[in-house]
Design a protein around this motif. Sequence first.
Motif, PDB file in Angstrom:
ATOM      1  N   VAL A 754     -27.114 -39.138 -39.607  1.00 12.38           N
ATOM      2  CA  VAL A 754     -28.176 -39.926 -38.975  1.00 12.38           C
ATOM      3  C   VAL A 754     -27.942 -41.403 -39.214  1.00 12.38           C
ATOM      4  CG1 VAL A 754     -30.645 -40.395 -38.939  1.00 12.38           C
ATOM      5  CG2 VAL A 754     -29.822 -38.040 -39.179  1.00 12.38           C
ATOM      6  N   ALA A 755     -27.622 -41.740 -40.450  1.00 15.48           N
ATOM      7  CA  ALA A 755     -27.406 -43.152 -40.770  1.00 15.48           C
ATOM      8  C   ALA A 755     -26.223 -43.730 -39.996  1.00 15.48           C
ATOM      9  CB  ALA A 755     -27.180 -43.305 -42.272  1.00 15.48           C
ATOM     10  N   GLU A 794     -34.878 -53.020 -38.188  1.00 11.18           N
ATOM     11  CA  GLU A 794     -36.298 -52.979 -37.846  1.00 11.18           C
ATOM     12  C   GLU A 794     -36.585 -51.838 -36.884  1.00 11.18           C
ATOM     13  OE1 GLU A 794     -37.136 -56.813 -36.309  1.00 11.18           O
ATOM     14  OE2 GLU A 794     -37.173 -57.812 -38.276  1.00 11.18           O
ATOM     15  N   GLN A 795     -35.683 -51.663 -35.915  1.00 12.34           N
ATOM     16  CA  GLN A 795     -35.852 -50.549 -34.967  1.00 12.34           C
ATOM     17  C   GLN A 795     -35.722 -49.211 -35.694  1.00 12.34           C
ATOM     18  OE1 GLN A 795     -33.126 -50.699 -31.690  1.00 12.34           O
ATOM     19  NE2 GLN A 795     -34.169 -49.100 -30.546  1.00 12.34           N
ATOM     20  N   PHE A 796     -34.797 -49.164 -36.656  1.00 15.71           N
ATOM     21  CA  PHE A 796     -34.631 -47.954 -37.463  1.00 15.71           C
ATOM     22  C   PHE A 796     -35.905 -47.653 -38.254  1.00 15.71           C
ATOM     23  CE2 PHE A 796     -33.453 -46.313 -41.724  1.00 15.71           C
ATOM     24  CZ  PHE A 796     -33.036 -45.054 -41.350  1.00 15.71           C
ATOM     25  N   ASN A 797     -36.494 -48.696 -38.813  1.00 20.95           N
ATOM     26  CA  ASN A 797     -37.744 -48.539 -39.560  1.00 20.95           C
ATOM     27  C   ASN A 797     -38.857 -48.024 -38.670  1.00 20.95           C
ATOM     28  OD1 ASN A 797     -39.455 -48.694 -41.785  1.00 20.95           O
ATOM     29  ND2 ASN A 797     -40.086 -50.769 -41.308  1.00 20.95           N
ATOM     30  N   THR A 798     -38.923 -48.562 -37.443  1.00 18.92           N
ATOM     31  CA  THR A 798     -39.952 -48.118 -36.489  1.00 18.92           C
ATOM     32  C   THR A 798     -39.765 -46.648 -36.142  1.00 18.92           C
ATOM     33  OG1 THR A 798     -40.073 -50.360 -35.578  1.00 18.92           O
ATOM     34  CG2 THR A 798     -40.971 -48.566 -34.243  1.00 18.92           C
ATOM     35  N   TRP A 818     -32.102 -44.990 -46.055  1.00 21.48           N
ATOM     36  CA  TRP A 818     -31.930 -46.434 -46.175  1.00 21.48           C
ATOM     37  C   TRP A 818     -30.655 -46.770 -46.944  1.00 21.48           C
ATOM     38  CZ3 TRP A 818     -34.012 -50.532 -43.916  1.00 21.48           C
ATOM     39  CH2 TRP A 818     -35.231 -50.380 -43.226  1.00 21.48           C
ATOM     40  N   GLU A 819     -30.380 -46.030 -47.974  1.00 23.18           N
ATOM     41  CA  GLU A 819     -29.167 -46.292 -48.752  1.00 23.18           C
ATOM     42  C   GLU A 819     -27.924 -46.101 -47.905  1.00 23.18           C
ATOM     43  OE1 GLU A 819     -26.789 -44.428 -52.611  1.00 23.18           O
ATOM     44  OE2 GLU A 819     -28.894 -43.917 -52.250  1.00 23.18           O
ATOM     45  N   HIS A 820     -27.893 -45.018 -47.117  1.00 25.15           N
ATOM     46  CA  HIS A 820     -26.751 -44.777 -46.245  1.00 25.15           C
ATOM     47  C   HIS A 820     -26.589 -45.888 -45.216  1.00 25.15           C
ATOM     48  CE1 HIS A 820     -25.831 -41.158 -48.137  1.00 25.15           C
ATOM     49  NE2 HIS A 820     -26.421 -40.265 -47.334  1.00 25.15           N
ATOM     50  N   ASP A 863     -37.708 -51.323 -50.149  1.00 15.29           N
ATOM     51  CA  ASP A 863     -37.910 -51.627 -51.568  1.00 15.29           C
ATOM     52  C   ASP A 863     -36.822 -51.010 -52.433  1.00 15.29           C
ATOM     53  OD1 ASP A 863     -38.529 -49.012 -51.286  1.00 15.29           O
ATOM     54  OD2 ASP A 863     -40.637 -49.179 -51.868  1.00 15.29           O
ATOM     55  N   ILE A 864     -35.710 -50.626 -51.818  1.00 12.97           N
ATOM     56  CA  ILE A 864     -34.599 -50.068 -52.591  1.00 12.97           C
ATOM     57  C   ILE A 864     -33.948 -51.179 -53.396  1.00 12.97           C
ATOM     58  CG2 ILE A 864     -32.315 -48.992 -52.444  1.00 12.97           C
ATOM     59  CD1 ILE A 864     -33.256 -47.443 -50.075  1.00 12.97           C
TER      60      ILE A 864
END
Length: 934
Positions: A754-755, A794-798, A818-820, A863-864
């Motif tokens: 996915v990442a 940002e789009q990924f976050n949405t 998020w890490e990936h 927040d990582i």
Amino acid sequence: MLTLEEFRELREQPSDPQAEQELINSIEQVYFSTDSFDIVKYELEKLPPVLNLQELEEYRDKLKQQQAAVSKKVADLILEKQPAYVKELERVTSLQTGLQLAAVICTNGRRHLNIAKEGFTQASLGLLANQRKRQLLIGLLKSLRTIKTLQRTDVRLSEMLEEEDYPGAIQLCLECQKAASTFKHYSCISELNSKLQDTLEQIEEQLDVALSKICKNFDINHYTKVQQAYRLLGKTQTAMDQLHMHFTQAIHNTVFQVVLGYVELCAGNTDTKFQKLQYKDLCTHVTPDSYIPCLADLCKALWEVMLSYYRTMEWHEKHDSEDTTSASEGSNIMGTEETNFDRGYIKKKLEHGLTRIWQDVQLKVKTYLLGTDLSIFKYDDFIFVLDIISRLMQVGEEFCGSKSEVLQESIRKQSVNYFKNYHRTRLDELRMFLENETWELCPVKSNFSILQLHEFKFMEQSRSPSVSPNKQPSSTSSKMVTLFEQYCSGGNPFEIQADHKDEETEDVLASNGYESDEQEKSAYQEYDSDSDVPEELKQDYVDEQTGDAPVKSVSRETLKSRKKSDYSLNKVNAPILTNTTLNVIRLVGKYMQMMNILKPIAFDVIHFMSQLFDYYLYAIYTFFGRNDSLESTGLGLSSSRLRTTLNRIQESLIDLEVSADPTATLTAAEERKEKVPSPHLSHLVVLTFGDTLYGLAERVVATESLVFLAEQFEFLQPHLDAVMPAVKKPFLQQFYSQTVSTASELRKPIYWIVAGKAIDYEQMLLLMANVKWDVKEIMSQHNIYVDALLKEFEQFNTRLNEVSKRVRIPLPVSNILWEHCIRLANRTIVEGYANVKKCSNEGRALMQLDFQQFLMKLEKLTDIRPIPDKEFVETYIKAYYLTENDMERWIKEHREYSTKQLTNLVNVCLGSHINKKARQKLLSAIDDIDRPKR
């Protein structure tokens, strides 16, 4: 003989005692002999042939002197004893007077007796004779009455036998026999003796019948009477031998009658003579419908026999102690020794009989089990059969301490065969479920526990593997109550208990993923407002590092700060699982039921359980995690342990062949039967749409359901470890350490896919390629590719927020995503920098500016901390400023960079600092590092 005058003369003569004594001593011994000795003759014979007058006179004078000495001595003695003589003479005179008086009395007595004799008449003597005859007649009458009573004893004996008063009947019979022997001189008694002996034999026969009744329904009063009767007969040992024979016969008759009843009931009005069949053949006629009720009744009947034997032993233990106490108070040593011998014989006989009776019971039940193929039964029915047999084996273990080898071996073979077929069918069903699974969330309550499922109810009913699941004792005492103690006063452990499944419902599902409307309303509140944070969300908040430990109290500020990466705050923290996961868990519960009931097959069951988990894990990896390009990244997304586990599953469980090879060996065909074809993802599951983050919801549901399944296996590990044989425990430990613990490791390769697609890294490389890096002045404005990359994030976050509305995304999952993404972005940045053809010092400073801008904006989105691979980029940028010697050492120390990246660093960035020879030396060092990789 001396005269009185001579005697006085001798007394008056002076005497010398010593001289007289010498004279007396000189007298020849022959003179002191018997009175028949002739002194004259003796002296004449002593004369010599020629006589001498002078010698004769001298010898005569000597003899006279000796005679005088003796006479004087005698006179002295007579005078000495004179007072005693006088006294004795007086006594003799007195005695003579008494005898004369007695003679007068006797004379008078005889005279009076003659007068009395003449005074009695003939009538007086006749009266005495009649009195004597009367006494004889009274004795005869008493004897006749006793004989009459003996003649009527048979009536009383019959009454006592009807009342089952066997001790009284035997006591009466023995007393009658003793009385009859007393009157055996009467002719009528001989017939009575024969009749009493026949009656005694009849009593013994009825006593044996009464003893046989003990085998099925022990009655303490009845058995006490029987034992007292045998003790009166002196046949306690014989009674014990007969008792064991009756128990053996009772077992045979009981099982035959039970099975015969069911066979005839199911056969209807047919004319088959089932009663003539052997028990083994009769068992083959039991129909499947009546098999379980018949088995239950069979075990109930055998329980009654074993319980009677148990109570018989209890009776003897109790009465032996009482007899010992009473014997110690008595003084009959011979009787005590005989009683102790009988007691020891009975004790040994009863102890030996325990094993013998249990062996008979096992053989009868084994024969019944072999009479029908258990594979025809459904799983629940088969489990019920195992439950009955398990309880019977528990009874046997408590009965005689035996491990039930006969039953265990028989039921183990059938159970393993049944379970292999059942497991194979379940694996095929699991493949079908997986291939039709759309990986939609199965809504369960936040407090869901596998113990709420019916399949795991047995764990609440029986926390101890040694206790049967049904009919648990309610006592919480530390001392375990045996079945014999529990049911001694009544009841039966084989009573078919109606399950409460109809009354109970599984309250595990939630409506729309929420347990109540209030929870759903509160879940969508904005936590940056002044409203209070719902307490349940505070409790459900998970730790950022592990994702497991709930935080008891979380402040509003903490929630605000962690809101960026925690996409589970809008959902109740319920377990993530699918219908297929639930089915696998139910299967595990059923497998554990069988294992709990029949512990000898624990290893086989746990092995099959591990295959369920293996196949589920392999399916998740095949559907969502298999990507040949993953390992090419060199990031080690799949650990060596995970790769080893997947290879093992594929080799041992997955059938990769499409069709059977007709030339294959029989062994290969058998091995293929143990394998399952690899599952295929349902065509309804779409993993190619970017708007859904390439099926992230399905991936989350699948992966986290696997993690949840692994957690349930971890929860069950103590129970599995308790029933697993010691020699097989290494297998269980290996399964948990190498397979179950790797479930969470699948997150990395699955979410990496996915990442890798969620962010357009190729577009970023194109934008970076258009940047001019050989600028001559230091820039204050970052490049546009940074904004483009941040816009992608940002789009990924949405999109993550949109997906989280469908499926709760746990904090560990969002962190991994998020890490990936950040790691891939940072490596793309380094790759972009490695594609630069020309770069100045100002251009390298511009790279630093761009990366710092990226980090600053990125930290507002997540927040990582720390940012993954931040040093990877910064170290690469700073390497531009190294000298030749430092650069060579740096290249050897930083092998995480690719050959292309290192080469570009030498050719482009350091080209202006070093000469051609130094550059060639660094390129050779890079080639040396890259050679082992090739």
